[in-house]
Design a protein around this motif. Sequence first.
Motif, PDB file in Angstrom:
ATOM      1  N   ASP A   1      -5.751   6.359  -0.806  1.00 43.58           N
ATOM      2  CA  ASP A   1      -5.154   5.599   0.298  1.00 43.58           C
ATOM      3  C   ASP A   1      -6.222   4.883   1.139  1.00 43.58           C
ATOM      4  O   ASP A   1      -5.896   4.044   1.967  1.00 43.58           O
ATOM      5  CB  ASP A   1      -4.306   6.529   1.181  1.00 43.58           C
ATOM      6  CG  ASP A   1      -3.318   5.772   2.058  1.00 43.58           C
ATOM      7  OD1 ASP A   1      -3.127   4.560   1.823  1.00 43.58           O
ATOM      8  OD2 ASP A   1      -2.747   6.402   2.967  1.00 43.58           O
ATOM      9  N   ALA A   2      -7.483   5.222   0.939  1.00 45.69           N
ATOM     10  CA  ALA A   2      -8.557   4.464   1.601  1.00 45.69           C
ATOM     11  C   ALA A   2      -8.994   3.367   0.638  1.00 45.69           C
ATOM     12  O   ALA A   2     -10.131   3.329   0.149  1.00 45.69           O
ATOM     13  CB  ALA A   2      -9.709   5.387   1.967  1.00 45.69           C
ATOM     14  N   GLU A   3      -8.032   2.467   0.325  1.00 44.58           N
ATOM     15  CA  GLU A   3      -8.230   1.465  -0.719  1.00 44.58           C
ATOM     16  C   GLU A   3      -8.733   0.135  -0.188  1.00 44.58           C
ATOM     17  O   GLU A   3      -9.358  -0.630  -0.916  1.00 44.58           O
ATOM     18  CB  GLU A   3      -6.918   1.247  -1.492  1.00 44.58           C
ATOM     19  CG  GLU A   3      -5.939   0.248  -0.877  1.00 44.58           C
ATOM     20  CD  GLU A   3      -5.419   0.632   0.499  1.00 44.58           C
ATOM     21  OE1 GLU A   3      -5.451   1.827   0.826  1.00 44.58           O
ATOM     22  OE2 GLU A   3      -5.003  -0.260   1.253  1.00 44.58           O
TER      23      GLU A   3
ATOM     24  N   LYS B   1       1.446   7.922   0.478  1.00 45.20           N
ATOM     25  CA  LYS B   1       1.824   7.936   1.895  1.00 45.20           C
ATOM     26  C   LYS B   1       3.198   8.583   2.069  1.00 45.20           C
ATOM     27  O   LYS B   1       4.045   8.458   1.175  1.00 45.20           O
ATOM     28  CB  LYS B   1       1.931   6.495   2.429  1.00 45.20           C
ATOM     29  CG  LYS B   1       0.618   5.797   2.686  1.00 45.20           C
ATOM     30  CD  LYS B   1       0.870   4.426   3.303  1.00 45.20           C
ATOM     31  CE  LYS B   1      -0.425   3.657   3.502  1.00 45.20           C
ATOM     32  NZ  LYS B   1      -1.347   4.284   4.461  1.00 45.20           N
TER      33      LYS B   1
ATOM     34  N   ASP C   1       0.837  -1.198   0.000  1.00 44.99           N
ATOM     35  CA  ASP C   1       0.000   0.000   0.000  1.00 44.99           C
ATOM     36  C   ASP C   1       0.876   1.254   0.000  1.00 44.99           C
ATOM     37  O   ASP C   1       1.377   1.665   1.046  1.00 44.99           O
ATOM     38  CB  ASP C   1      -0.922  -0.003   1.229  1.00 44.99           C
ATOM     39  CG  ASP C   1      -1.874   1.191   1.241  1.00 44.99           C
ATOM     40  OD1 ASP C   1      -1.955   1.900   0.213  1.00 44.99           O
ATOM     41  OD2 ASP C   1      -2.537   1.403   2.277  1.00 44.99           O
TER      42      ASP C   1
ATOM     43  N   ASN D   1      -1.555  -1.478  -4.353  1.00 42.65           N
ATOM     44  CA  ASN D   1      -1.995  -0.074  -4.473  1.00 42.65           C
ATOM     45  C   ASN D   1      -0.813   0.807  -4.850  1.00 42.65           C
ATOM     46  O   ASN D   1      -0.021   1.197  -3.992  1.00 42.65           O
ATOM     47  CB  ASN D   1      -2.620   0.381  -3.146  1.00 42.65           C
ATOM     48  CG  ASN D   1      -3.301   1.744  -3.262  1.00 42.65           C
ATOM     49  OD1 ASN D   1      -3.650   2.186  -4.366  1.00 42.65           O
ATOM     50  ND2 ASN D   1      -3.487   2.410  -2.133  1.00 42.65           N
TER      51      ASN D   1
HETATM   52 MN    MN Z   1      -4.146   2.833   2.290  1.00 44.55          MN
END
Ligand code: MN
Length: 475
Positions: free
Chosen positions: A324-326, A254, A247, A297
């Motif tokens: 990022d809210a995957e 991030k 991620d 991701n």
């Molecule tokens: Mn994430």
Amino acid sequence: MNITIHTDPITSLEVDVLAWPITSEQEFSGELKDTFGALLNGLIESGETKGKPAELTVLHASADSSIRAHYLVGVGDALDANAIFKAAGQTVRAAVRRGCTSLAIHVPDAGLVRPAIEGAWYGSYQNNAYKDTDANQLEQLVICGTGDAAAGDITGQAVNLTRELVNTPANDLGPEEFANRAKAEGEAAGLEVEILGDDELQELGAGSHLSVAQGSARPARLVRLAYTPENDSTDHLCLVGKGITFDTGGLSLKPAKSMETMKYDMGGAGTMLGAITAIGRLKPTLRVSCVLAMAENMPGSRATRPGDIVRAMNGKTIEILNTDAEGRLVLADALTYAVRNVGATHLVDAATLTGAVSVALGNVNVALLANDDALANRVRAAGQSIGEGFWPLPMDAAYLAPMRGEQSDLRNISGNRNAGTITAAKFLEQFVDKTPWAHLDIAGTAWHEKALPHAPRGASGVAVRSLVRVAEDWS
Ligand code: MN
Ligand code: BES
Ligand code: ZN
């Protein structure tokens, strides 16, 4: 590690180490008293041995003894399943570090044999697959007591499978590699296994899941595993796992520090795979399936842009405001698939879903969010029986409101920092179609930041043992 049960007197043992769990009660009886009597009283009087958790006293045996050393292992107030798990794990680590290859553990109660063996497997796990070492390993485990070794052997190894997968770096474990490994491990455990690729996911309309994978050169996978008991049950539990093999955050990238450990973002899938391989071997009476939503991701040139709107498998549209809210995006379709295509009557998902869960519960409890108290209680009770904590968080309808879209049915974030773990769970709930469902946010607990007496730094395998027990205790 070969495991045997030894019911004869300990004088007939031939091992490097014999370990004795010691409570802080210090009322000693039986073989412990017979073996150590005065010596133990002296250790206690001098304050050297208190029976505190993680305390280890090493006693070297005489040269002519068939046992080289005795370990007195502190367990605290009482010897329960959690205490013996940790004590066994710590003992194995301590013994292996001292060059021992055979170990016996004194287990005074048949009900503690399983957690003792699980703990021994736990402590035997070494995260050194990428090191050129010939590190010492435990070859022989002897349980001194009465009981059955099979269940602990199966579950203990399942937890280590989970840990090994979670610790494997993402360059060696992408969605495809994970799926292939799941197939091999699933089939070895007697499960039916099916892998779905891009074409099948397109066909199913899994636009939410696919939107996460599209920024990576490595395509998405959905893995389905199935255990069917000899007499099929009406209830059908499906274990659903978040499987983000890495991620980066996608285009909502991030910061470097937050990315360092993001290979563990497939921890939910690793947990559920470990659990169902144990279930396949233990053969409970409940039908259990597993759905693993795999993707990487990445912020590649085809990555989802913030503001993109996608259509999930259940027809709902989602505006992706933060890539990022995957996790919730891949789980949305996996949950729909579990209900519609697998036919699950009950759902449990596990996911390293939110950083916010560490703010709420630290690394001590798994967050438990559910639409069904009975199912949540099954998970809590199973956890309580072995010392894994699952702590409930509320699910009021009001937490969903900030994710209602203007242009879409849903947005994938609330737009504020409040109640992040609950917000994510409310999003998932939109995809379970009223099926009894429990969500486990393991982001705070799936990874040991530091080495512990019974474990090295890295994947913890949390929840595997509890979920196996949920299936076994179902009836
Ligand atoms: Mn994430
Ligand atoms: N995989 C992360 C959650 C996570 C964070 C796991 C730290 C383990 C340790 C997840 O995909 C994520 O990035 N969540 C965001 C959600 C936010 C954008 C609403 C988070 O928690 O910051
Ligand atoms: Zn994630």
